[in-house]
Scaffold this motif. Structure first.
Motif, mmCIF file in Angstrom:
data_model
loop_
_atom_site.group_PDB
_atom_site.id
_atom_site.type_symbol
_atom_site.label_atom_id
_atom_site.label_comp_id
_atom_site.label_asym_id
_atom_site.label_seq_id
_atom_site.Cartn_x
_atom_site.Cartn_y
_atom_site.Cartn_z
ATOM 1 N N ALA A 148 4.557 13.172 12.742
ATOM 2 C CA ALA A 148 4.627 12.024 13.440
ATOM 3 C C ALA A 148 4.460 10.619 12.849
ATOM 4 O O ALA A 148 5.327 9.576 13.405
ATOM 5 C CB ALA A 148 3.028 12.293 14.372
ATOM 6 N N MET A 149 3.900 10.482 11.595
ATOM 7 C CA MET A 149 3.990 9.290 10.996
ATOM 8 C C MET A 149 5.356 8.632 10.506
ATOM 9 O O MET A 149 5.701 7.658 10.807
ATOM 10 C CB MET A 149 3.126 9.228 9.770
ATOM 11 N N GLY A 150 6.134 9.438 10.229
ATOM 12 C CA GLY A 150 7.677 9.378 9.616
ATOM 13 C C GLY A 150 8.643 9.347 10.782
ATOM 14 O O GLY A 150 9.707 9.070 10.373
ATOM 15 N N GLU A 151 8.430 9.505 11.975
ATOM 16 C CA GLU A 151 9.494 9.790 12.924
ATOM 17 C C GLU A 151 10.366 8.279 13.143
ATOM 18 O O GLU A 151 9.593 7.367 13.261
ATOM 19 C CB GLU A 151 8.833 10.366 14.261
ATOM 20 N N PHE A 152 11.672 8.686 12.792
ATOM 21 C CA PHE A 152 12.289 7.384 13.283
ATOM 22 C C PHE A 152 13.136 7.319 14.336
ATOM 23 O O PHE A 152 13.200 6.783 15.397
ATOM 24 C CB PHE A 152 13.082 7.208 11.904
ATOM 25 N N GLY A 153 14.054 8.381 14.446
ATOM 26 C CA GLY A 153 15.183 8.547 15.169
ATOM 27 C C GLY A 153 14.808 8.403 16.879
ATOM 28 O O GLY A 153 15.436 7.385 17.419
ATOM 29 N N ALA A 154 13.977 9.284 17.175
ATOM 30 C CA ALA A 154 13.792 9.165 18.650
ATOM 31 C C ALA A 154 12.803 7.942 19.053
ATOM 32 O O ALA A 154 13.153 7.148 19.928
ATOM 33 C CB ALA A 154 12.813 10.390 19.161
ATOM 34 N N ALA B 13 7.299 -2.594 -0.120
ATOM 35 C CA ALA B 13 5.806 -2.738 0.060
ATOM 36 C C ALA B 13 5.378 -1.947 1.449
ATOM 37 O O ALA B 13 4.363 -1.077 1.209
ATOM 38 C CB ALA B 13 5.423 -4.277 0.298
ATOM 39 N N ALA B 14 6.071 -2.004 2.565
ATOM 40 C CA ALA B 14 5.713 -1.516 3.831
ATOM 41 C C ALA B 14 5.988 0.053 3.397
ATOM 42 O O ALA B 14 5.069 1.113 3.897
ATOM 43 C CB ALA B 14 6.585 -2.059 4.854
ATOM 44 N N SER B 15 6.967 0.518 2.807
ATOM 45 C CA SER B 15 7.307 1.709 2.702
ATOM 46 C C SER B 15 6.184 2.574 1.697
ATOM 47 O O SER B 15 5.814 3.861 1.977
ATOM 48 C CB SER B 15 8.646 2.043 1.696
ATOM 49 N N SER B 16 5.728 1.771 0.866
ATOM 50 C CA SER B 16 4.454 2.337 -0.122
ATOM 51 C C SER B 16 3.132 2.638 0.752
ATOM 52 O O SER B 16 2.479 3.590 0.484
ATOM 53 C CB SER B 16 4.119 1.070 -1.040
ATOM 54 N N ILE B 17 2.811 1.824 2.009
ATOM 55 C CA ILE B 17 1.872 2.244 2.829
ATOM 56 C C ILE B 17 2.168 3.607 3.346
ATOM 57 O O ILE B 17 1.388 4.518 3.284
ATOM 58 C CB ILE B 17 1.965 1.423 3.923
ATOM 59 N N LEU B 18 3.336 3.764 3.747
ATOM 60 C CA LEU B 18 3.674 5.236 4.444
ATOM 61 C C LEU B 18 3.781 6.182 3.270
ATOM 62 O O LEU B 18 3.183 7.244 3.610
ATOM 63 C CB LEU B 18 5.285 5.156 4.973
ATOM 64 N N VAL B 19 4.215 5.862 2.121
ATOM 65 C CA VAL B 19 4.088 6.886 1.050
ATOM 66 C C VAL B 19 2.716 7.286 0.805
ATOM 67 O O VAL B 19 1.987 8.206 0.558
ATOM 68 C CB VAL B 19 4.811 6.474 -0.136
ATOM 69 N N ILE B 20 1.615 6.310 0.784
ATOM 70 C CA ILE B 20 0.395 6.502 0.496
ATOM 71 C C ILE B 20 -0.124 7.404 1.657
ATOM 72 O O ILE B 20 -1.045 8.429 1.579
ATOM 73 C CB ILE B 20 -0.650 5.211 0.250
ATOM 74 N N MET B 21 0.111 7.100 2.878
ATOM 75 C CA MET B 21 -0.488 8.188 3.947
ATOM 76 C C MET B 21 0.089 9.304 3.797
ATOM 77 O O MET B 21 -0.739 10.256 3.940
ATOM 78 C CB MET B 21 0.135 7.370 5.245
ATOM 79 N N ALA B 22 1.093 9.588 3.498
ATOM 80 C CA ALA B 22 2.076 10.773 3.140
ATOM 81 C C ALA B 22 1.252 11.576 2.216
ATOM 82 O O ALA B 22 1.143 12.742 2.249
ATOM 83 C CB ALA B 22 3.456 10.533 2.813
ATOM 84 N N ILE B 23 0.987 10.879 1.028
ATOM 85 C CA ILE B 23 0.194 11.513 -0.240
ATOM 86 C C ILE B 23 -1.072 12.150 0.480
ATOM 87 O O ILE B 23 -1.743 13.096 0.084
ATOM 88 C CB ILE B 23 -0.024 10.739 -1.336
ATOM 89 N N ILE B 24 -1.846 11.220 1.078
ATOM 90 C CA ILE B 24 -3.165 11.686 1.439
ATOM 91 C C ILE B 24 -2.874 12.761 2.685
ATOM 92 O O ILE B 24 -3.807 13.888 2.209
ATOM 93 C CB ILE B 24 -3.724 10.483 2.383
ATOM 94 N N VAL B 25 -2.020 12.923 3.228
ATOM 95 C CA VAL B 25 -1.803 13.937 4.168
ATOM 96 C C VAL B 25 -1.493 15.217 3.284
ATOM 97 O O VAL B 25 -2.186 16.404 3.492
ATOM 98 C CB VAL B 25 -0.671 13.960 5.185
ATOM 99 N N LEU B 26 -0.831 15.006 2.190
ATOM 100 C CA LEU B 26 -0.368 15.974 1.228
ATOM 101 C C LEU B 26 -1.488 16.939 0.486
ATOM 102 O O LEU B 26 -1.662 18.123 0.561
ATOM 103 C CB LEU B 26 0.742 15.639 0.275
ATOM 104 N N VAL B 27 -2.483 15.910 -0.059
ATOM 105 C CA VAL B 27 -3.789 16.189 -0.586
ATOM 106 C C VAL B 27 -4.581 17.131 0.171
ATOM 107 O O VAL B 27 -5.087 18.170 0.201
ATOM 108 C CB VAL B 27 -4.473 15.329 -1.318
ATOM 109 N N LEU B 28 -4.664 16.645 1.491
ATOM 110 C CA LEU B 28 -5.288 17.483 2.736
ATOM 111 C C LEU B 28 -4.805 18.643 3.066
ATOM 112 O O LEU B 28 -5.380 19.600 3.173
ATOM 113 C CB LEU B 28 -5.300 16.483 3.938
ATOM 114 N N ARG B 29 -3.399 18.735 3.102
ATOM 115 C CA ARG B 29 -2.697 19.952 3.046
ATOM 116 C C ARG B 29 -3.235 20.845 1.903
ATOM 117 O O ARG B 29 -3.509 22.324 2.297
ATOM 118 C CB ARG B 29 -1.326 19.793 3.252
#
Lengths: 361, 277
Positions: free
Chosen positions: B206-212, B245-261
């Motif tokens: 959901a966080m990374g969705e771009f196309g739709a 810089a904005a991408s890094s926010i998304l990357v950090i969020m993704a890493i949090i999710v990855l760790v949770l996983r």
């Protein structure tokens, strides 16, 4: 409670019950009547509809037509949870994320029984099933036999009037199964709870049940005590299903057995047959026939001797303390009786020499 | 002897391929993101991520993600429950259609909603008088996010519920437990980890969705721009520092999710062992 007066009355009753699963007629016009306090086995091959009957009594399935009565009440429209039933599933269906204690307490908690009473009841049941000290374990940490007993205790906890067990011993290894059979029989006799269990194993049914209901292709073939089923089968199916039955076409070839009508089959069971070693002094030697031993199977407490007679391989039991016979040995064989199947009827024919002898005496 | 030697060579070849692949396609770009984000120094980076529009985009992304996860959790549970516990007509169709959003391109998902809710759409004339705006507004973005993450939770639950069968539920029902109690005490403990795992996957997607979202958003800066759209906007405007810089926010969020996983997978596996032993 005047128990004596209700003993003969039907406690659980099925009247003309039918059930289909799509095109499959799982229950075909079934009438069953089970008195209070009885331990009854529903016996039949797989697909004979025995589990469906059990699940309908429990309210897990609903009949397409017919009535189900429990304790004088028609229960067709009463949910299973209000029928006063304890159910032991074939897989046990223990709640795997609950401890043994919580499993047994579940039904009581649903009924909002005070926690103190629950504790007393669970402790009592754990003692009954000899599982004290296991209350904190999870089902996965129990042996097969322990799981079965916990499932039994869980079903009993809410004080049901009827206990239903679906293939209760199917998932247990042979040794423990024999122990559990005896245990279950003692337990149910002690608790005097009306119990119905499903099995495909005739030894199990004969050994455990007071009464057996034999099912086949969705119909009830015969209901009666194990002895009745054994000695007086009413249908060809029962005659062949119960016991170690051998169908014989040319029964009139045997000495002292007459031909009755055309197109009939006889059934010979090992307990109808005696095998004598040559030279053994026995009562009916003069009317015995000679046969050759083809195979000997050790059964622990006895030998099963297979002899060839008039083209049929006939089994008989011989005690291990009697003189041993060997494969290829000529022996004398005496057959007491046979079951005769004509169309859908069963009759017993006895060796003619027995009649003659009784006349002589 | 030879086989063992060959196996060892194969083992190292496979390991090297995996690492090189990972380095070239993942680590290197990630480093590049961070380096570019900090190209104008720390102050440039902070300015980039605290930019009013960047914050708004982050907020919208989080909002859309939370709603999508909530909706799909409810739907996923309901669908998985009915597919595994009941038999009914159309079960196969339902089960097949749940997967459709993963197989269909997100851009098509976006267009479907434009056609449905847009000015030419069938529902527009009913919704417009009510003041409900979907296309080029936040509801559209949420809708698109829900669509693309549709099957994630139900697909995690269905195999587990199928394997469990219905015996335990039947046992509980026979003892008089109501549907909700059965769900809470019997079913939920069983699917807990799978459910959380599904939620994590759903969140990541959901966080990374771009196309739709891109089709439905209308790209109104500060209003309907999610983080991925905002990044694209900055990038198209040659603001590389801002974009990364904005991408890094998304990357950090993704890493949090990855760790949770990782944590969930570990815990779930442990508990599964207990229940299966």
């Amino acid at each position: 409670m005047s128990e004596n007066s209700t003993v003969k009355e039907a406690y659980v009753e099925l009247k003309k019950v039918n059930k289909h699963f799509k095109d499959f007629h799982a229950t075909d016009n079934v009438d069953i009547s089970i008195p209070k306090g009885r331990l009854v086995a529903l016996l039949g091959p797989s697909g004979s509809g025995k589990t469906t009957i059990l699940r309908m009594i429990a309210g897990l399935e609903h009949p397409d037509s017919g009535e189900i009565w429990i304790d004088g009440k028609k229960v067709n429209d009463i949910p299973g949870s209000e029928r006063g039933i304890g159910f032991v599933f074939q897989s046990y269906a223990l709640f795997r994320y609950m401890t043994v204690y919580d499993n047994i307490a579940f039904g009581l908690r649903i009924k909002k029984v005070p926690e103190k009473e629950i504790k007393e009841k669970v402790t009592e049941l754990l003692k009954l099933i000899s599982c004290e000290g296991l209350e904190k374990r999870y089902p996965s940490q129990l042996s097969g036999g322990q799981r079965q007993r916990v499932a039994f205790a869980r079903a009993l906890a809410p004080n049901p009037n009827i206990l239903l067990l679906d293939e209760p011993f199917a998932a247990i290894d042979a040794k423990v199964r024999l122990e559990l059979r005896t245990w279950l029989r003692e337990m149910i006799t002690k608790l005097k709870i009306t119990s119905i269990f499903v099995t495909h194993d005739q030894d199990e049914a004969i050994e455990v049940a007071d009464e057996i209901i034999v099912t086949n292709q969705g119909r009830v073939e015969q209901a009666g005590t194990p002895r009745e089923l054994y000695s007086h089968p009413k249908t060809p199916f029962v005659a062949q299903f119960i016991g170690n039955s051998l169908p014989v076409k040319n029964y009139d070839d045997f000495r002292f057995f007459e031909k009755y009508e055309d197109e009939v089959t006889a059934i010979i069971r090992p307990e109808f047959v005696n095998v004598y070693k040559k030279g053994e002094k026995v009562q009916f030697l003069s009317s015995a026939e000679e046969a050759t031993v083809e195979d000997i199977i050790f059964r622990g407490s006895s030998f099963e001797i297979k002899v060839r007679l008039h083209g049929n391989l006939i089994s008989a039991y011989r005690s291990i303390i009697e003189p041993a016979v060997e494969v290829g040995e000529k022996v004398d064989v005496f057959i007491y009786r046979m079951f005769l199947i004509k169309n859908e009827e069963i009759s017993i024919i006895s060796n003619q020499s027995l009649k003659q002898e009784s006349v002589v005496i | 002897m030879d086989i063992r030697k060959e196996n060892r060579i194969l083992k190292w070849v496979l390991i090297i391929i995996s690492f090189v692949f990972l380095a070239v396609f993942l680590i290197l770009p990630l480093i590049y993101i961070i380096v570019t984000a900090f190209r104008d120094g720390l102050s440039g980076y902070i300015k980039g991520i605290t930019d009013e529009y960047a914050l708004k985009a982050t907020g919208l992304t989080i909002k859309a993600t939370i709603i999508a996860v909530l909706v799909n959790t409810i739907f996923g549970l309901a669908a998985a429950w009915c597919i595994t516990k009941y038999s009914f007509k159309g079960k196969k169709i339902l089960s097949t259609f749940i997967d459709l959003p993963v197989t269909v391109s997100p851009i098509i998902a976006g267009l479907i909603y434009v056609l449905t809710f847009g000015r030419q759409g069938a529902l527009y004339k009913y919704l417009d008088p009510l003041g409900i705006k979907i296309i080029f507004a936040v509801p559209g973005i949420v809708l698109a996010t829900v669509f693309v993450t549709f099957p994630f939770i139900s697909r995690e639950l269905i195999p587990i519920l199928t394997a469990q069968g219905t015996d335990e539920e039947e046992a509980a029902a026979l003892m008089g437990a109501g549907t909700f109690t059965i769900f809470r005490k019997v079913t939920l403990p069983h699917v807990k980890w799978a459910l959380l795992y599904g939620v994590v996957l759903c969140t990541a997607r959901a966080m990374g969705e771009f196309g739709a979202v891109s089709v439905l958003s209308g790209h109104l800066r500060g209003k309907t721009n999610t983080l991925p759209l905002y990044i694209e906007l900055l990038y198209q405007g040659y603001d590389f520092t801002g974009a990364f810089a904005a991408s890094s926010i998304l990357v950090i969020m993704a890493i949090i999710v990855l760790v949770l996983r990782l944590i969930l997978e570990h815990k779930g596996k442990k508990e599964l062992d207990v229940s299966r032993r």
